[in-house]
Design a protein around this motif. Structure first.
Motif, short mmCIF file in Angstrom:
data_model
loop_
_atom_site.label_atom_id
_atom_site.label_comp_id
_atom_site.label_asym_id
_atom_site.label_seq_id
_atom_site.Cartn_x
_atom_site.Cartn_y
_atom_site.Cartn_z
N TRP A 1 74.09 21.45 66.65
CA TRP A 1 74.78 22.37 67.55
C TRP A 1 73.73 22.79 68.57
O TRP A 1 72.73 23.41 68.21
CB TRP A 1 75.36 23.58 66.80
CG TRP A 1 76.24 24.41 67.70
CD1 TRP A 1 77.54 24.18 68.01
CD2 TRP A 1 75.85 25.59 68.42
NE1 TRP A 1 78.01 25.15 68.88
CE2 TRP A 1 76.99 26.02 69.14
CE3 TRP A 1 74.67 26.32 68.53
CZ2 TRP A 1 76.97 27.15 69.96
CZ3 TRP A 1 74.64 27.44 69.34
CH2 TRP A 1 75.79 27.85 70.04
N ASP A 2 73.92 22.45 69.83
CA ASP A 2 72.80 22.46 70.79
C ASP A 2 72.63 23.74 71.58
O ASP A 2 71.80 23.82 72.49
CB ASP A 2 72.93 21.28 71.75
CG ASP A 2 74.13 21.40 72.70
OD1 ASP A 2 74.90 22.39 72.61
OD2 ASP A 2 74.29 20.49 73.55
N CYS B 1 72.43 21.48 59.21
CA CYS B 1 72.58 21.38 60.65
C CYS B 1 71.31 21.92 61.30
O CYS B 1 70.48 22.55 60.64
CB CYS B 1 73.80 22.16 61.14
SG CYS B 1 73.65 23.96 60.98
N ARG C 1 68.60 26.49 73.90
CA ARG C 1 69.31 25.21 73.86
C ARG C 1 68.40 24.17 73.25
O ARG C 1 67.18 24.24 73.41
CB ARG C 1 69.72 24.75 75.26
CG ARG C 1 70.81 25.55 75.92
CD ARG C 1 71.09 25.01 77.32
NE ARG C 1 72.19 25.71 77.96
CZ ARG C 1 72.08 26.87 78.59
NH1 ARG C 1 70.88 27.46 78.65
NH2 ARG C 1 73.13 27.45 79.13
N ALA D 1 71.94 9.96 69.50
CA ALA D 1 73.00 9.84 68.51
C ALA D 1 72.55 8.95 67.37
O ALA D 1 71.86 7.95 67.57
CB ALA D 1 74.27 9.30 69.15
N LYS E 1 67.54 20.77 74.04
CA LYS E 1 67.69 19.89 75.19
C LYS E 1 66.33 19.33 75.55
O LYS E 1 65.32 20.05 75.48
CB LYS E 1 68.28 20.68 76.37
CG LYS E 1 68.51 19.88 77.63
CD LYS E 1 69.09 20.78 78.71
CE LYS E 1 69.30 20.02 80.01
NZ LYS E 1 69.83 20.91 81.09
N VAL F 1 72.23 13.54 65.06
CA VAL F 1 71.27 13.01 66.03
C VAL F 1 69.92 12.78 65.36
O VAL F 1 69.62 13.35 64.30
CB VAL F 1 71.06 13.98 67.22
CG1 VAL F 1 72.36 14.25 67.95
CG2 VAL F 1 70.41 15.29 66.76
N ILE G 1 66.70 13.30 71.95
CA ILE G 1 67.94 13.61 71.23
C ILE G 1 68.82 12.37 71.33
O ILE G 1 69.37 12.08 72.39
CB ILE G 1 68.67 14.83 71.83
CG1 ILE G 1 67.75 16.05 71.90
CG2 ILE G 1 69.93 15.15 71.03
CD1 ILE G 1 68.34 17.21 72.69
N THR H 1 75.36 25.24 72.99
CA THR H 1 76.65 25.38 73.66
C THR H 1 77.78 24.69 72.90
O THR H 1 78.91 25.16 72.91
CB THR H 1 76.60 24.80 75.09
OG1 THR H 1 76.22 23.42 75.02
CG2 THR H 1 75.61 25.56 75.96
N GLU H 2 77.47 23.56 72.22
CA GLU H 2 78.53 22.81 71.55
C GLU H 2 77.94 21.94 70.44
O GLU H 2 76.74 21.69 70.38
CB GLU H 2 79.29 21.95 72.55
CG GLU H 2 78.42 20.89 73.20
CD GLU H 2 79.17 20.08 74.24
OE1 GLU H 2 80.39 20.28 74.37
OE2 GLU H 2 78.53 19.24 74.91
N PHE H 3 78.86 21.44 69.58
CA PHE H 3 78.48 20.54 68.50
C PHE H 3 78.34 19.13 69.06
O PHE H 3 79.22 18.63 69.75
CB PHE H 3 79.54 20.58 67.40
CG PHE H 3 79.25 19.67 66.24
CD1 PHE H 3 78.02 19.70 65.59
CD2 PHE H 3 80.20 18.75 65.81
CE1 PHE H 3 77.75 18.85 64.52
CE2 PHE H 3 79.95 17.90 64.74
CZ PHE H 3 78.71 17.95 64.10
N ARG H 4 77.24 18.48 68.72
CA ARG H 4 76.94 17.16 69.27
C ARG H 4 77.02 16.05 68.22
O ARG H 4 76.77 14.88 68.55
CB ARG H 4 75.53 17.16 69.88
CG ARG H 4 75.37 18.09 71.08
CD ARG H 4 75.71 17.38 72.36
NE ARG H 4 74.84 16.22 72.55
CZ ARG H 4 73.63 16.27 73.10
NH1 ARG H 4 73.13 17.44 73.53
NH2 ARG H 4 72.91 15.16 73.25
#
Length: 395
Positions: A9-10, A41, A352, A32, A354, A18, A30, A12-15
């Motif tokens: 969960w970055d 998580c 974040r 996938a 990122k 990774v 990062i 802002t949202e679940f990715r």
């Protein structure tokens, strides 16, 4: 360093799962990947926009809030501040903003930044408050300088104190525009400063590149702060509908400090009868107003007022959960308020996960963006601050 196949969960949202790589202090990759840690998580370190590091950090019931600062040396108080910062960090709170700092908290920031001691990222705001204002009434009236906090009266003195704090290395200014709860002999509704003084503080701070956070409980205190252009509202307890609409339109962050006012109002922490009564009066009408503000789109961010006496460092996790209960936020919105939104409010390159941002991470059991109750100390597996493991062990 790396984590492979971990759900992300970055901020802002679940990715999804990774492979996450970083080197102190920068996230470098990062990608996938197949799931490898189904029960775990990773999410960004939390950001608390409103704390007070210098307070009692020992075990047991804390000493009297008013007299402890007067009966301990400054050197000892600084060590308590270190302990508080490191405790917050081990609970996944990797960025803290102290909103009543002086040279001591600036020293902590510099020591942590230099790697002399492990510690979270720190921002420090110096307070500009008037004689007999909220910030001046934490110290009993008979106590003389230099134990009293500095005050400023009149626009010129206000400008000078802003400049003094800038010279001391502060990151910003805290301005008091209403009375408070823990200040002695004070009333929540008391005016703090005239418009000319408030305007001078904000103008001088902004001229020096320093944001202004306004302590404001009363509707009038919030109103003057908003109309004169402060950068954040602290507490915002009696936030009216029209002010909420203005704040929402501007995107001005509000730190609601929920747990501390509830603890004081209910007498769950040692406080004076006067402080308990003031908090109870505020809490009686707070919940409806703040929930209304959240529904109108006000940008609430994590801010606890943690000080070691009434809210502990580590209670930030419970504050995020409480935001869902009082403000009506869903779990993911509350997590954003404690990570990306809070970091953006402070202008910090964290909050974040990122590439290129700072490597502040929490490895946790559960899915807190779906079930906010998973955001709990007992679920923390590891904390990474500034790219280094500071609590637990990486899977």
């Amino acid at each position: 360093m790396r984590l492979d196949g971990i759900p992300l969960w970055d901020g802002t949202e679940f990715r999804g799962p990774v492979d996450l790589t970083w080197e102190p202090d920068r996230i470098t990759g990062i990608d996938a990947a197949p799931a490898g840690h189904a029960d775990l998580c990773v999410l960004p370190g939390l950001v608390d926009t409103h704390v007070h590091l210098v307070g009692y950090a020992g075990d047991g019931e804390p000493p009297d809030f008013a007299t402890w600062p007067l009966t301990t040396t400054r050197d000892e108080q600084v060590l308590h501040g270190v302990a508080h910062a490191q405790k917050a960090m081990r609970h996944g709170v990797t960025t803290l903003r102290d909103l009543a700092g002086d040279e001591a908290q600036v020293a902590l920031r510099r020591v942590f930044d230099a790697g002399v001691l492990p510690g979270p990222r720190i921002l420090v705001h110096g307070v500009v408050g008037m004689t007999a204002g909220h910030n001046d009434l934490f110290v009993p009236p008979a106590v003389p300088s230099p134990l009293r906090k500095p005050v400023a009266d009149g626009p010129d003195e206000c400008r000078k104190l802003v400049r003094t704090w800038a010279r001391a290395g502060m990151d910003g200014i805290k301005l008091t525009t209403s009375g408070g709860v823990l200040s002695m002999g004070d009333k929540n509704a008391w005016r703090n400063y005239t418009r000319d003084e408030i305007r001078a503080v904000i103008d001088e701070a902004h001229a020096l590149g320093m944001p202004v956070a306004a302590h404001a409980h009363s509707e009038e205190g919030i109103r003057v702060a908003v109309e004169e252009g402060v950068d954040s509202i602290e507490h915002g307890t009696l936030l009216s509908r029209d002010l909420a609409e203005t704040l929402a339109a501007r995107g001005t962050p509000v730190a609601p400090t929920l747990l501390i006012n509830e603890a004081i109002a209910e007498g769950r922490v040692p406080v004076t009868p006067q402080a308990k009564a003031k908090a109870a009066e505020l809490v009686a009408t707070r919940d409806v107003l703040l929930a209304q503000a959240a529904a109108l789109g006000v940008r609430f961010v994590l801010g606890t007022d943690a000080n070691g006496h009434h809210v502990q460092f580590g209670d930030q996790l419970a504050e995020v959960v409480r935001m869902t209960r009082i403000l009506g936020m869903d779990a993911e919105s509350a997590l954003r308020a404690a990570t990306s939104d809070a970091a953006d409010a402070l202008g910090m390159p964290v909050g974040r996960i990122k590439e290129g941002l700072g490597a502040d991470l929490i490895v946790l059991r559960g899915r807190p963006w779906e079930n906010i109750e998973d955001l709990a100390a007992e679920n923390i597996v590891a904390v990474v601050s500034r790219g280094r493991v500071v609590a637990g062990r990486l899977p």
